[in-house]
Design a protein around this motif. Structure first.
Motif, PDB file in Angstrom:
ATOM      1  N   TYR A 100     -36.611  77.235 -23.126  1.00 33.37           N
ATOM      2  CA  TYR A 100     -35.708  77.757 -24.146  1.00 33.37           C
ATOM      3  C   TYR A 100     -35.516  79.253 -23.926  1.00 33.37           C
ATOM      4  O   TYR A 100     -36.441  79.963 -23.564  1.00 33.37           O
ATOM      5  CB  TYR A 100     -36.308  77.487 -25.521  1.00 33.37           C
ATOM      6  CG  TYR A 100     -35.531  78.077 -26.658  1.00 33.37           C
ATOM      7  CD1 TYR A 100     -34.387  77.451 -27.119  1.00 33.37           C
ATOM      8  CD2 TYR A 100     -35.928  79.261 -27.259  1.00 33.37           C
ATOM      9  CE1 TYR A 100     -33.665  77.985 -28.163  1.00 33.37           C
ATOM     10  CE2 TYR A 100     -35.218  79.798 -28.295  1.00 33.37           C
ATOM     11  CZ  TYR A 100     -34.079  79.158 -28.748  1.00 33.37           C
ATOM     12  OH  TYR A 100     -33.361  79.698 -29.769  1.00 33.37           O
ATOM     13  N   LYS A 120     -27.178  73.817 -24.725  1.00 36.37           N
ATOM     14  CA  LYS A 120     -28.493  73.316 -25.126  1.00 36.37           C
ATOM     15  C   LYS A 120     -29.275  74.260 -26.044  1.00 36.37           C
ATOM     16  O   LYS A 120     -29.859  73.814 -27.019  1.00 36.37           O
ATOM     17  CB  LYS A 120     -29.322  72.895 -23.919  1.00 36.37           C
ATOM     18  CG  LYS A 120     -30.001  73.998 -23.164  1.00 36.37           C
ATOM     19  CD  LYS A 120     -30.813  73.429 -22.012  1.00 36.37           C
ATOM     20  CE  LYS A 120     -31.768  74.417 -21.473  1.00 36.37           C
ATOM     21  NZ  LYS A 120     -32.886  74.743 -22.302  1.00 36.37           N
ATOM     22  N   LEU A 136     -39.836  73.496 -24.708  1.00 38.02           N
ATOM     23  CA  LEU A 136     -39.111  72.265 -24.952  1.00 38.02           C
ATOM     24  C   LEU A 136     -39.839  71.117 -24.263  1.00 38.02           C
ATOM     25  O   LEU A 136     -39.514  70.735 -23.149  1.00 38.02           O
ATOM     26  CB  LEU A 136     -37.672  72.380 -24.435  1.00 38.02           C
ATOM     27  CG  LEU A 136     -36.820  73.433 -25.117  1.00 38.02           C
ATOM     28  CD1 LEU A 136     -35.460  73.513 -24.461  1.00 38.02           C
ATOM     29  CD2 LEU A 136     -36.685  73.127 -26.592  1.00 38.02           C
ATOM     30  N   LYS A 173     -33.190  64.340 -32.484  1.00 33.28           N
ATOM     31  CA  LYS A 173     -32.155  65.296 -32.899  1.00 33.28           C
ATOM     32  C   LYS A 173     -31.691  66.193 -31.759  1.00 33.28           C
ATOM     33  O   LYS A 173     -30.530  66.581 -31.715  1.00 33.28           O
ATOM     34  CB  LYS A 173     -32.673  66.183 -34.048  1.00 33.28           C
ATOM     35  CG  LYS A 173     -32.847  65.463 -35.343  1.00 33.28           C
ATOM     36  CD  LYS A 173     -33.133  66.372 -36.521  1.00 33.28           C
ATOM     37  CE  LYS A 173     -34.095  67.474 -36.278  1.00 33.28           C
ATOM     38  NZ  LYS A 173     -34.468  68.230 -37.489  1.00 33.28           N
ATOM     39  N   TYR A 174     -32.583  66.531 -30.855  1.00 33.40           N
ATOM     40  CA  TYR A 174     -32.230  67.444 -29.765  1.00 33.40           C
ATOM     41  C   TYR A 174     -31.677  66.707 -28.544  1.00 33.40           C
ATOM     42  O   TYR A 174     -30.621  67.050 -28.020  1.00 33.40           O
ATOM     43  CB  TYR A 174     -33.455  68.279 -29.376  1.00 33.40           C
ATOM     44  CG  TYR A 174     -33.275  69.123 -28.138  1.00 33.40           C
ATOM     45  CD1 TYR A 174     -32.400  70.200 -28.132  1.00 33.40           C
ATOM     46  CD2 TYR A 174     -33.983  68.843 -26.973  1.00 33.40           C
ATOM     47  CE1 TYR A 174     -32.227  70.980 -26.999  1.00 33.40           C
ATOM     48  CE2 TYR A 174     -33.821  69.629 -25.837  1.00 33.40           C
ATOM     49  CZ  TYR A 174     -32.944  70.680 -25.861  1.00 33.40           C
ATOM     50  OH  TYR A 174     -32.772  71.443 -24.736  1.00 33.40           O
ATOM     51  N   TRP A 219     -27.606  74.331 -29.483  1.00 34.06           N
ATOM     52  CA  TRP A 219     -27.854  73.065 -30.172  1.00 34.06           C
ATOM     53  C   TRP A 219     -29.288  73.020 -30.704  1.00 34.06           C
ATOM     54  O   TRP A 219     -29.536  72.550 -31.808  1.00 34.06           O
ATOM     55  CB  TRP A 219     -27.578  71.887 -29.244  1.00 34.06           C
ATOM     56  CG  TRP A 219     -27.790  70.575 -29.905  1.00 34.06           C
ATOM     57  CD1 TRP A 219     -28.834  69.721 -29.716  1.00 34.06           C
ATOM     58  CD2 TRP A 219     -26.956  69.980 -30.893  1.00 34.06           C
ATOM     59  NE1 TRP A 219     -28.692  68.622 -30.517  1.00 34.06           N
ATOM     60  CE2 TRP A 219     -27.542  68.759 -31.256  1.00 34.06           C
ATOM     61  CE3 TRP A 219     -25.764  70.358 -31.497  1.00 34.06           C
ATOM     62  CZ2 TRP A 219     -26.985  67.917 -32.204  1.00 34.06           C
ATOM     63  CZ3 TRP A 219     -25.213  69.519 -32.438  1.00 34.06           C
ATOM     64  CH2 TRP A 219     -25.818  68.315 -32.785  1.00 34.06           C
ATOM     65  N   PHE A 220     -30.230  73.518 -29.909  1.00 33.23           N
ATOM     66  CA  PHE A 220     -31.618  73.549 -30.361  1.00 33.23           C
ATOM     67  C   PHE A 220     -31.746  74.420 -31.604  1.00 33.23           C
ATOM     68  O   PHE A 220     -32.420  74.042 -32.563  1.00 33.23           O
ATOM     69  CB  PHE A 220     -32.537  74.056 -29.249  1.00 33.23           C
ATOM     70  CG  PHE A 220     -33.980  74.050 -29.632  1.00 33.23           C
ATOM     71  CD1 PHE A 220     -34.715  72.879 -29.580  1.00 33.23           C
ATOM     72  CD2 PHE A 220     -34.609  75.206 -30.064  1.00 33.23           C
ATOM     73  CE1 PHE A 220     -36.048  72.854 -29.940  1.00 33.23           C
ATOM     74  CE2 PHE A 220     -35.941  75.204 -30.428  1.00 33.23           C
ATOM     75  CZ  PHE A 220     -36.661  74.021 -30.364  1.00 33.23           C
ATOM     76  N   LEU A 275     -41.386  69.065 -29.779  1.00 33.95           N
ATOM     77  CA  LEU A 275     -40.310  68.342 -30.448  1.00 33.95           C
ATOM     78  C   LEU A 275     -40.789  67.165 -31.289  1.00 33.95           C
ATOM     79  O   LEU A 275     -40.202  66.869 -32.317  1.00 33.95           O
ATOM     80  CB  LEU A 275     -39.304  67.835 -29.407  1.00 33.95           C
ATOM     81  CG  LEU A 275     -38.564  68.904 -28.616  1.00 33.95           C
ATOM     82  CD1 LEU A 275     -37.745  68.257 -27.512  1.00 33.95           C
ATOM     83  CD2 LEU A 275     -37.689  69.742 -29.507  1.00 33.95           C
ATOM     84  N   MET A 317     -30.255  72.489 -34.603  1.00 29.53           N
ATOM     85  CA  MET A 317     -31.023  71.327 -35.049  1.00 29.53           C
ATOM     86  C   MET A 317     -32.412  71.690 -35.561  1.00 29.53           C
ATOM     87  O   MET A 317     -32.896  71.108 -36.527  1.00 29.53           O
ATOM     88  CB  MET A 317     -31.176  70.307 -33.910  1.00 29.53           C
ATOM     89  CG  MET A 317     -29.922  69.569 -33.577  1.00 29.53           C
ATOM     90  SD  MET A 317     -29.337  68.550 -34.940  1.00 29.53           S
ATOM     91  CE  MET A 317     -27.994  69.511 -35.564  1.00 29.53           C
TER      92      MET A 317
END
Length: 171
Positions: A47, A86, A103, A115-116, A89-90, A108, A93
């Protein structure tokens, strides 16, 4: 600041490609579910890694898959889009912007993975199958192919993320 373990990332790259390339068109379920689980490598890149570097890595990953599957640029373009969205989006969410997020399955868990991972894999598959199909002709068949392939790929990526997570933190 994010610390990238380059050896671990190279190992992940090799694992995902070694699993993907020999089985690319051999593991088809019911003539409509294709497993493109190499996308997991891109989704589990660290990330907050530099977005340009992430997109270059995604392009090269997609290009390697394109070379073995004889699809000129389809996988590369889908991978670039997924790499571009990505991190955003992370954040959306998971509601976090901490740069020290890893990640993996430990971070998670099950609901976070759904969700991811699931929406990003779905977007990836929409691009691949729509371009491959030449548009939205035969929409019912195209949608079922996208849906079943997304579920199949998600199950494989989720399983690999669980197996590749450090065991000490897996609980």
């Amino acid at each position: 600041m994010i610390r990238v373990n380059i050896q671990q990332q190279v190992l992940h790259f090799i694992v995902f490609l070694v699993i993907q390339i020999p089985f690319l068109y051999k593991l088809i379920l019911f003539n409509s579910a294709f497993g493109f689980f190499y996308i997991g490598f891109i989704l589990f890149l660290p990330y907050a890694l530099n977005r340009s570097l992430t997109m270059v890595i995604a392009f090269l990953t997609g290009l390697i898959i394109d070379a073995f599957s004889n699809t000129p640029g389809i996988h590369a373009s889908a991978c670039i889009l997924v790499a571009f969205v990505k991190d955003g989006w992370f954040n959306l969410m998971m509601g976090t912007s901490d740069d020290d997020v890893y990640l993996d399955w430990n971070e998670l868990k099950v609901w976070g993975s759904i969700k991811y991972l699931l929406p990003l894999i779905f977007i990836h598959h929409i691009i691949i199958f729509t371009v491959e199909n030449g548009g939205f002709n035969s929409f019912g068949f195209l949608f079922s192919k996208i849906l079943y392939s997304t579920l199949y790929s998600f199950i494989i990526v989720f399983g690999l993320s669980f197996l590749m997570a450090p065991k000490a933190r897996r609980i």
